[in-house]
Write an enzyme that holds these catalytic residues in place. Structure first.
Site, PDB file in Angstrom:
ATOM      1  N   LYS A 149       0.855  -1.200   0.000  1.00 28.95           N
ATOM      2  CA  LYS A 149       0.000   0.000   0.000  1.00 28.95           C
ATOM      3  C   LYS A 149       0.886   1.242   0.000  1.00 28.95           C
ATOM      4  CE  LYS A 149      -3.961   1.993   2.520  1.00 28.95           C
ATOM      5  NZ  LYS A 149      -4.808   1.914   3.729  1.00 28.95           N
ATOM      6  N   SER A 198     -10.293   0.201   7.041  1.00 30.67           N
ATOM      7  CA  SER A 198      -9.643   0.273   5.730  1.00 30.67           C
ATOM      8  C   SER A 198      -8.994  -1.014   5.258  1.00 30.67           C
ATOM      9  CB  SER A 198      -8.587   1.390   5.725  1.00 30.67           C
ATOM     10  OG  SER A 198      -9.201   2.642   5.585  1.00 30.67           O
ATOM     11  N   SER A 201      -9.858   2.253   2.732  1.00 26.66           N
ATOM     12  CA  SER A 201      -8.909   2.900   1.850  1.00 26.66           C
ATOM     13  C   SER A 201      -7.948   1.949   1.128  1.00 26.66           C
ATOM     14  CB  SER A 201      -8.066   3.901   2.649  1.00 26.66           C
ATOM     15  OG  SER A 201      -7.245   3.234   3.596  1.00 26.66           O
TER      16      SER A 201
END
Lengths: 493, 490
Positions: A78, A183, A159
């Site tokens: 990420k 997330s 997210s």
């Protein structure tokens, strides 16, 4: 090579050790997948050189009998994790071009165990969002489509939407995620994969771009529960560079993993039965309860009376911390700088931040600034902290009756991109089931449990006691074994 | 009570003063990072990733800074808070990379304490006075902007950024510039004894925010102003004097004092408005979520207390009462820890206390003043000084010879015994040699001997002088006296 890219982390690890294939073959297979799936926009940058270098090192190691826990396993990272020598943006223009000179603790542990990096995964900007639409680099598109042929582009969740989409589309066998209010769990649920947020403090936050420090927690996202356990063992552990890191040994979760829940009590919190929840989600929850019983667990009804205040409290505390954490992006030392003609320092700040931050980030900075300002602090921030304490107490009281909680992960299946963009509140409501565990710092996991009538994945969430990742993983495995979730997104990209 | 008053056109005004002293904590590393705190390094040489607020960097508390703050609190008999917490003070400035300063607003590490300022008649402090200290908290320093490096740009030096400070907040207990000066000097003395701050105001290790208000005797407190970052005792006193006078002028002209932040201009000795309360920052303080509350264990507190040295007040009392040193010398010697340390080494090397104290306050201080040096770079070591005093005590050197030897020691750094040996500066008590010289002098001055014997006794000094001169100053004066008397009376 496509069959290699269907393997799980455990499958790659074991096959590589057995000499069934080389690490380089695995890396090249996934690099090909990544290159062929740019339509999903899952990666901000691709880093095949890193994956190949790690694979070559793994192959050299194998020649002399040396293996790391993740030798031969390429992963997606990420873009919230600082990676030495590789651009790290938090999906924001304000950090575009920023190349850290340091490696986050979590990625350093993963790479130290032999993993390679296929690329930096797209995400909601500064991890603020539930659909990936706040990324400055364009939203990720979920590999999943509804079965009605409408061809609508769906949200991969957020997210960590790049992570979820990439795993679901078999672009990488696993990825890192971070979870501040859901997330990891919500995108996992939207894309039919597994993801766990460990107890706050298990994973070091050092080198992870901060959103809300008291809530941020890294965790693995993968295809199944065992892979999550394997990755979690590598990612966690005490880090003296993070003052909130827990100084505890890392348990051997994968060795102890068991779907047998005999003697376990599973709590069903009545407050999670919210208005307007689709019947399919309710039905899946009931199915989950049946599976738990089947695995030997006892089901108990519990109450978490302050649940309804969790979301408002979260949307005060998280923006408050974010408004302060994001003050460092000022154009002075790194990242973007906007310097209009004749601008002074204040003008530079204003221009840089106006151009660098997206709307959702600005919205949360403004909310956070407001709730911390003189005259409003007690009414908002202090009050929210009290709610947070009450929510933690709700859980503590529940633990006198049960060992874990079972809930849906999200109140809906994946929604269409653009559907909720205009209404921030509707978007925030997506976190309603995930936020309470974040506020209480508890380990929580989403596992895929079935499809809705439109053929979209749905997830179930297990919330555990502090430090009981083992219980959470075990219950996750029990669901996984019974759900038999094998559906995958049909390739359209 | 201070008798300091401002004589306004409409009568007398009292001044009320409170000080917030920022003292840099002595530590090798910064408060929340491992970067060096060394003064004078190249700009931005002492900067870690944490200090530069790179993405994802986190603060880790430096235990030594906590220890120093706790020891400081103990030295002023303050309450030590076993539970304290760090807060973020949010504001934007280029010398503050994080966009916030980590400080302690709500729960400081040290609570209520006090220190005693000494009586100083000349300065208008008739009696010793206790000044309350409200709190001490720990916080980060900011960096420094450099505006003189480029015609249109400002540069940032982050060497100071993140260095640990103690903010020591007094009660508004001072009522004259002299009291404020005495408070800072006493505080500085204590900090240097404790070793928690070097007290070096020129290098910015100590600076004060000065809160001043004026009122008619017996009335409620007036509105105060805060003059920021004043960096010497003299400037603090000047700032108070100017600011109090200014406030009296404003009030007597029918105006009102605006609560505001002011700056001191040392060139003109005036204060100037910087910003008023209306445009004051809203710092949006909140607990720093990157740091856990600071909890102090009993064993840590015990260690802190055990490590405290004898403090100036106690030392001064001991010097007077147990060592019999004069009050003046005890004051002078204990005022600064370096002097006291020097003196105690002198005693440890065998010097007698009273003689040592007198020599130190007269001879040594005189010499240091003349040379423009301080005790820490004194060319003569306390051990050498003890040797010198021993030579006086055993009669080897007369007072005047000792002065000569000391001068040579200051220049050469040599041991006194060596100087005395090599230059033959030993005082002689050899009666035979002295008698021989006396006999010669009396013979050569037979007329004066006659006059002396005829009653002109003042001539005795002349014979002493002649004898000492002939002996090149090395004769023991007492022996000379005795032998001369005997010879003249013969």
């Amino acid at each position: 090579m496509t069959e290699l890219t269907n393997l799980t982390v455990a499958g790659i690890r074991d096959g590589f050790r057995n000499g069934d294939f080389t690490a380089r073959e695995v890396a090249e297979g996934f690099i090909g997948q990544v290159e062929g799936a740019r339509a999903l926009n899952a990666f901000i940058i691709e880093t095949p050189d890193h994956a190949i270098a790690a694979a070559e090192a793994a192959d050299r190691g194998r020649a002399v009998g040396e293996f790391g826990a993740l030798s031969g396993v390429p992963m997606g990272i990420k873009d919230l994790f600082c990676t030495e020598g590789y651009q790290t943006t938090a999906a924001s223009h304000i950090l575009e071009g920023f190349v850290p000179t340091y490696e986050s603790t979590v990625t350093a542990k993963l790479f130290g165990a032999g993993a390679g990096m296929l690329g930096k995964l797209n995400m909601d900007q500064f991890a603020m969002g539930s659909s990936n639409e706040t990324s400055a680099f364009g939203n990720v598109i979920s590999p999943w489509r509804r079965n009605n042929g409408d061809g609508a582009a769906l949200a991969p969740g957020g997210s960590s939407g790049g992570s979820s989409a990439a795993i679901a589309a078999r672009l990488c066998p696993a990825a890192t995620g971070t979870d501040t209010g859901g997330s990891i769990r919500q995108p996992a649920a939207f894309t039919g994969i597994s993801g766990i947020k460990p107890t706050y403090g298990r994973c070091s936050r050092w080198g992870i771009v901060a959103f809300a420090s008291s809530l941020d927690q890294a965790g693995p996202m993968a295809r199944d529960v065992r892979d999550c356990a394997i990755l979690l063992e590598v990612m966690t552990g005490f880090d003296p560079r993070d003052s909130t890191s827990l100084d505890l040994p890392v348990p051997n979760w994968q060795a102890a993993l068991s779907g047998d829940l005999k003697g376990k009590r599973i709590g069903i919190p009545k407050e999670y039965r919210v208005d307007g929840m689709p019947p399919e989600i309710e039905a899946l929850w009931q199915q989950g309860i049946a599976w738990m019983k089947d695995a030997g667990a006892e089901i108990v009804d519990v109450s978490l009376p302050h649940t309804k205040y969790a979301l408002p409290a979260y949307y005060i505390i998280a923006p408050a911390e974010a408004s302060s954490n994001l003050a460092r992006y000022d154009g002075v030392r790194y990242g973007q700088r906007e310097l209009p003609d004749g601008a002074g320092l204040q003008d530079m700040y204003a221009a840089t931040r106006a151009a660098g931050f997206g709307d959702e980030v600005k919205r949360r900075i403004m909310i956070g600034t407001y709730v911390l300002s003189a005259g409003y602090y007690d009414a908002y921030y202090t009050q929210a902290q009290k709610v947070r304490a009450l929510i933690a107490r709700d859980f503590e009281q529940a633990w006198t009756k049960c060992d874990m909680l079972l809930t849906p992960t999200a109140p809906s299946a994946a929604f269409g991109l653009g559907e909720k963009q205009a209404d921030p509140i509707a978007m925030y409501l997506n976190d309603v089931f995930t936020v309470p565990a974040s506020l209480a710092g508890l380990p929580a996991m989403s596992v895929p449990a079935g499809l809705d009538s439109q053929g979209l994945p749905l997830g179930l969430q297990i919330i555990g006691k502090p430090l009981d990742e083992q219980g959470v993983l075990d219950a996750g495995l029990a669901i996984e074994e019974r759900a038999g979730f094998t559906a995958r997104a049909g390739k359209w990209w | 009570m201070s008798n300091y008053r401002i004589q306004g056109a409409t009568g007398e005004w009292e001044v009320v003063i409170g000080l917030e002293v920022h003292a840099q904590i002595t530590s090798n590393a910064k408060l929340f990072s491992g970067a060096s705190t060394r003064f004078g390094n190249e700009p931005n040489a002492n900067v870690s990733l944490v200090d530069a607020a790179m993405p994802g960097m986190l603060p880790v508390l430096n235990r030594e800074c906590v220890r120093q703050a706790v020891r400081t609190g103990m030295a002023i008999d303050a309450q030590i808070n076993k539970w304290s917490r760090f807060d973020r003070k949010n504001y934007f400035y280029a010398d503050l990379p994080q966009g916030y300063q980590i400080s302690q607003l709500y729960h400081p590490i040290v609570g209520e304490g006090s220190l005693l300022i000494d009586a100083d008649e000349k300065a208008g402090i008739p009696e010793p006075k206790t000044i309350g200290v409200e709190r001490i908290h720990i916080e980060q320093d900011a960096g420094k902007l450099m505006h003189d490096q480029h015609p249109t740009r400002s540069y940032v030096d982050l060497n100071r950024c993140g260095v640990a400070l103690m903010e020591i907040v007094s009660r508004p207990d001072m009522s004259s510039p002299a009291e404020a000066g005495a408070y800072i000097r006493k505080l500085r003395s204590i900090l240097r004894y404790v070793g928690s701050c070097d007290g070096n105001m020129e290098e910015g290790s100590m600076r004060a925010d000065v809160n001043v208000s004026v009122r008619r005797a017996g009335e409620e407190l007036g509105t105060r102003t805060e003059t920021k970052n004043v960096n010497s005792v003299r400037f603090v006193m000047q700032a108070i004097e100017y600011e109090a006078g200014r406030q009296v002028d404003v009030l007597e002209a029918g105006g009102k004092i605006v609560q505001e932040t002011r700056l001191f201009d040392p060139d003109k000795a005036v204060t100037r408005s910087m910003r008023s309360k209306e445009d004051a920052h809203d710092y949006r303080y909140f607990p720093d979520p990157d740091l856990l509350p600071l909890e102090l264990e009993d064993s840590f507190l015990v260690d802190c207390r055990a490590s405290l040295p004898e403090l100036p007040d106690a030392k001064r009392a001991r010097y007077r009462d147990a060592l019999g040193i004069s009050a003046y010398a005890a004051d002078v010697i204990t005022a600064d820890v370096e002097t006291a340390r020097w003196f105690e080494t002198l005693l440890a090397a065998g010097a007698e206390a009273k003689a040592g104290a007198n020599w130190l306050t007269s001879e040594l201080f005189g010499a240091l003043n003349r040379l423009g040096r301080t005790i820490s770079d004194c060319p003569v070591s306390p051990v050498q000084a003890a040797q010198l005093l021993a030579l006086v005590a055993d009669g080897t050197l007369s007072g005047s010879l000792a002065k000569q030897v000391f001068e040579i020691m200051l220049e050469s750094g040599e041991d006194p015994a060596k100087i005395v040996d090599e230059r033959g500066m030993k005082q002689t008590s050899d009666t035979g040699a002295i008698e021989a010289v006396i006999a010669g002098i009396l013979a050569a001055n037979a007329d004066k001997v006659e006059q002396y014997k005829g009653g002109k006794e003042a001539l005795f000094g002349f014979f002493v002088g002649q004898t000492m001169k002939a002996m090149a100053g090395k004769a023991n004066p007492k022996v000379v006296n005795d032998l001369l008397k005997k010879a003249l009376e013969a």
